[in-house]
Design a protein around this motif. Structure first.
Motif, PDB file in Angstrom:
ATOM      1  N   CYS A   1       6.087   8.451  -3.277  1.00  0.00           N
ATOM      2  CA  CYS A   1       7.186   8.708  -3.772  1.00  0.00           C
ATOM      3  C   CYS A   1       7.081   8.404  -5.248  1.00  0.00           C
ATOM      4  CB  CYS A   1       8.226   7.917  -2.812  1.00  0.00           C
ATOM      5  SG  CYS A   1       8.321   8.198  -1.201  1.00  0.00           S
ATOM      6  N   ASP A   2       6.711   7.046  -5.518  1.00  0.00           N
ATOM      7  CA  ASP A   2       6.840   6.622  -7.009  1.00  0.00           C
ATOM      8  C   ASP A   2       5.677   7.338  -7.885  1.00  0.00           C
ATOM      9  OD1 ASP A   2       9.086   5.146  -6.683  1.00  0.00           O
ATOM     10  OD2 ASP A   2       7.880   3.386  -5.906  1.00  0.00           O
ATOM     11  N   LEU A   3       4.241   7.140  -7.637  1.00  0.00           N
ATOM     12  CA  LEU A   3       3.519   7.644  -8.487  1.00  0.00           C
ATOM     13  C   LEU A   3       3.134   9.078  -8.421  1.00  0.00           C
ATOM     14  CD1 LEU A   3       0.451   5.142  -7.728  1.00  0.00           C
ATOM     15  CD2 LEU A   3       2.241   5.502  -9.677  1.00  0.00           C
ATOM     16  N   GLN A   4       3.652   9.784  -7.253  1.00  0.00           N
ATOM     17  CA  GLN A   4       3.479  11.255  -7.053  1.00  0.00           C
ATOM     18  C   GLN A   4       4.910  12.003  -7.415  1.00  0.00           C
ATOM     19  OE1 GLN A   4       0.488  12.803  -4.115  1.00  0.00           O
ATOM     20  NE2 GLN A   4       0.959  10.887  -3.305  1.00  0.00           N
ATOM     21  N   GLN A   5       5.956  11.250  -7.185  1.00  0.00           N
ATOM     22  CA  GLN A   5       7.249  11.948  -7.286  1.00  0.00           C
ATOM     23  C   GLN A   5       7.567  12.614  -6.051  1.00  0.00           C
ATOM     24  OE1 GLN A   5       9.627  11.087 -10.301  1.00  0.00           O
ATOM     25  NE2 GLN A   5       8.267   9.308  -9.898  1.00  0.00           N
ATOM     26  N   LYS A   6       6.857  12.706  -5.036  1.00  0.00           N
ATOM     27  CA  LYS A   6       7.203  13.194  -3.879  1.00  0.00           C
ATOM     28  C   LYS A   6       8.360  12.719  -3.026  1.00  0.00           C
ATOM     29  CE  LYS A   6       2.650  15.348  -2.573  1.00  0.00           C
ATOM     30  NZ  LYS A   6       1.627  15.331  -1.725  1.00  0.00           N
ATOM     31  N   THR A   7       8.878  13.724  -2.353  1.00  0.00           N
ATOM     32  CA  THR A   7      10.003  13.323  -1.301  1.00  0.00           C
ATOM     33  C   THR A   7       9.281  13.085   0.060  1.00  0.00           C
ATOM     34  OG1 THR A   7      11.829  14.197  -2.566  1.00  0.00           O
ATOM     35  CG2 THR A   7      12.236  13.746  -0.479  1.00  0.00           C
TER      36      THR A   7
END
Length: 157
Positions: free
Chosen positions: A55-61
């Motif tokens: 979530c934080d490093l890859q900005q994935k949901t």
């Protein structure tokens, strides 16, 4: 950095194998210290790893899976494998030159914070090692020998 994730995953899998030998009651029994019980500790390790890296490093949901939806050790193991694939994909493409690259994240209160990628990855590694120590104490209390925390002889490097 990747070697330490491989170490943590190897140790985690050994814990899963050991914990298959104890009852469901022991897995979910409220204990002193840590985050409350053996099953929740494993969930917490997996959840934190995915939250920071996916979530934080890859900005994935990534859909959040509530602990209440994981009633067995096998369901926690499945979640570990599912999230590990996501984390592994990131690590396979991660470059050490991004160690100091800073990213913004939001804490649980919605406050913005900034961290270096290397700081986040190091935190995730240390976080799991910290909680594995708690598991070691709890399994000794129920008469089992804990999984070895030795990095040596694991053929990781």
């Amino acid at each position: 950095m990747k070697h330490f994730f491989e170490y943590n995953w190897q140790v985690r899998d050994e814990w899963f194998e050991l914990l298959k030998t104890i009852s469901q009651e022991e897995l979910y029994k409220k204990r002193i210290g840590g985050v409350g019980n053996i099953a929740y500790t494993l969930f917490h390790i997996i959840d934190v790893e995915c939250a920071w890296i996916c979530c934080d490093l890859q900005q994935k949901t990534i859909p959040f899976v509530p602990f209440e939806d994981l009633p067995t050790l096998e369901s926690i193991m499945d979640l570990s494998q599912q999230y590990r694939k996501e984390v592994q994909a990131f690590l396979d493409n991660w470059k050490p030159v991004t160690m100091k690259k800073r990213i913004e994240v939001f804490d649980n209160d919605g406050q913005k914070e900034e961290f270096a990628q290397g700081e986040i990855l190091s935190h995730v590694i240390a976080h799991e090692i910290h909680h594995i120590g708690q598991l070691s104490i709890w399994v000794r209390e129920i008469g089992l020998k804990p999984v070895s925390a030795n990095l040596i002889r694991r053929n990781i490097f």
